[in-house]
Motif scaffolding. Structure first.
Motif, PDB file in Angstrom:
ATOM      1  N   ARG A  63      98.066  32.903-107.035  1.00  0.00           N
ATOM      2  CA  ARG A  63      97.257  31.954-106.265  1.00  0.00           C
ATOM      3  C   ARG A  63      97.928  30.584-106.181  1.00  0.00           C
ATOM      4  N   ASP A  64      98.608  30.220-107.249  1.00  0.00           N
ATOM      5  CA  ASP A  64      99.237  28.896-107.309  1.00  0.00           C
ATOM      6  C   ASP A  64     100.476  28.995-108.193  1.00  0.00           C
TER       7      ASP A  64
ATOM      8  N   ALA B  70      96.399  43.014-106.214  1.00  0.00           N
ATOM      9  CA  ALA B  70      95.794  41.769-105.744  1.00  0.00           C
ATOM     10  C   ALA B  70      95.719  41.745-104.221  1.00  0.00           C
TER      11      ALA B  70
ATOM     12  N   SER C 275      97.756  36.654-112.013  1.00  0.00           N
ATOM     13  CA  SER C 275      96.946  36.397-110.814  1.00  0.00           C
ATOM     14  C   SER C 275      96.872  34.902-110.516  1.00  0.00           C
ATOM     15  N   ALA C 276      96.782  34.105-111.574  1.00  0.00           N
ATOM     16  CA  ALA C 276      96.756  32.659-111.368  1.00  0.00           C
ATOM     17  C   ALA C 276      98.059  32.184-110.739  1.00  0.00           C
TER      18      ALA C 276
ATOM     19  N   ARG D 169     100.760  42.948-108.223  1.00  0.00           N
ATOM     20  CA  ARG D 169     100.755  42.200-106.960  1.00  0.00           C
ATOM     21  C   ARG D 169     100.123  43.049-105.854  1.00  0.00           C
TER      22      ARG D 169
ATOM     23  N   ASN E 283     101.614  27.050-114.186  1.00  0.00           N
ATOM     24  CA  ASN E 283     101.174  28.445-114.189  1.00  0.00           C
ATOM     25  C   ASN E 283     102.324  29.399-114.489  1.00  0.00           C
TER      26      ASN E 283
ATOM     27  N   ALA F 140      92.228  42.016-101.335  1.00  0.00           N
ATOM     28  CA  ALA F 140      91.959  41.118-100.206  1.00  0.00           C
ATOM     29  C   ALA F 140      92.025  41.830 -98.850  1.00  0.00           C
TER      30      ALA F 140
END
Length: 295
Positions: free
Chosen positions: A153-154, A220, A149-150, A217, A159, A224
């Motif tokens: 996000r980035d 996640a 997940s990190a 994915r 990461n 949202a």
């Protein structure tokens, strides 16, 4: 971050020859047949290939019935991670080692039949189907989800390296959990032996367990998505379908809104599990209307 394409087009070359007309063969039970398939396909077990071929050879004019491709499944499963590693500084050495690491992991999967139930084939007179229940031991990867997940996000180099290092370690050392499944086997002429016309029911659960990244994915993205039904799989489907149709066929947007209203109404009286299954089925139909940019 990495996404994983479905590996359902893997070379299941063990299937097609078994559709031939059979002469009497050594009598393998459905459970034994399943175990040999699993050992050949997942574990690259040459002894299992010989045993299966010895049993089936009379049905194939003395020729081998299966021709396993050594390391091909592991190589296909390793490819997404190799691509990710190749983008990292100094990742070439680790990338080259991934297929062997994946193969070692698959050898420990040990998918084995637990029991089989033979029933009449409703579509073929005087024919049977053996439903083989099985279990596999697959690597537990839940601890990697925060790292994944990190990376979503980035996708910084730090990461990505943190995630790939943890995944490679998990492939080698992580504990395992039991996965259950079922595969239908069909008899050849006179029930002389059993065969599978489609091994996806064996391969897909293992692939999904060892390479869960596309599902992660999607989870996640679902978190949202606007809450229309309250069921993540349905809400993500509606979001993606609406976005795609708006770009490719905006005149069909009323149909998307009608689907949203219908799913919302069903969700009010149905269980989340039932809604998830329905939206998974709807997704395949919706995706048929999407272009490549929508996927």
């Amino acid at each position: 971050m990495m996404t994983t394409s479905r590996l359902l087009a893997l070379p299941l070359l063990l299937c097609a020859p078994l559709l031939a007309t059979a002469a009497p063969a050594a009598g393998l039970t459905p459970e034994q047949t399943f175990d040999l398939y699993a050992r050949v396909l997942l574990e690259d077990d040459a002894g299992a290939a010989r045993t299966l071929n010895d049993a089936l050879r009379p049905a194939f004019d003395g020729k081998d019935a299966v021709t396993p491709a050594h390391g091909e499944l592991a190589g296909a499963m390793a490819a997404p991670l190799q691509s990710l590693l190749a983008k990292q500084a100094g990742g070439a050495r680790d990338s080259a080692a991934v297929p062997a690491l994946m193969a070692a992991n698959l050898r420990q999967t040990r998918c084995r039949a637990t029991h089989a139930q033979v029933r009449d084939n409703a579509y073929v007179d005087d024919a049977k189907i053996a439903s083989v229940s099985f279990t596999c031991q697959v690597t537990v990867l839940d601890a990697l989800r925060p790292l994944f997940s990190a990376g979503l996000r980035d996708d910084s180099a730090e990461n990505l390296k943190r995630f790939t290092d943890a995944y490679l370690l998990a492939l080698r050392d992580a504990p395992r959990r039991e996965l259950s499944g079922r595969l239908d086997l069909h008899p050849a002429k006179d029930n002389d032996y059993w065969y599978s016309g489609n091994l996806d029911a064996l391969v897909s659960p293992v692939v999904d367990a060892v390479l869960p990244f596309n599902a992660w994915r999607q989870d996640a993205l679902a978190d949202a998505a606007p809450k229309v039904t309250g069921v993540p799989a349905c809400d993500l489907l509606l979001l993606q379908h609406r976005q795609c149709i708006a770009n490719t066929a905006p005149d069909q947007l009323p149909g998307v809104e009608a689907m949203a209203d219908e799913l919302k109404a069903k969700a009010a009286t149905s269980t989340p599990a039932a809604m998830t299954q329905e939206c998974k089925a709807l997704r395949s139909m919706a995706e048929a209307m999407w272009d490549d940019d929508c996927r």
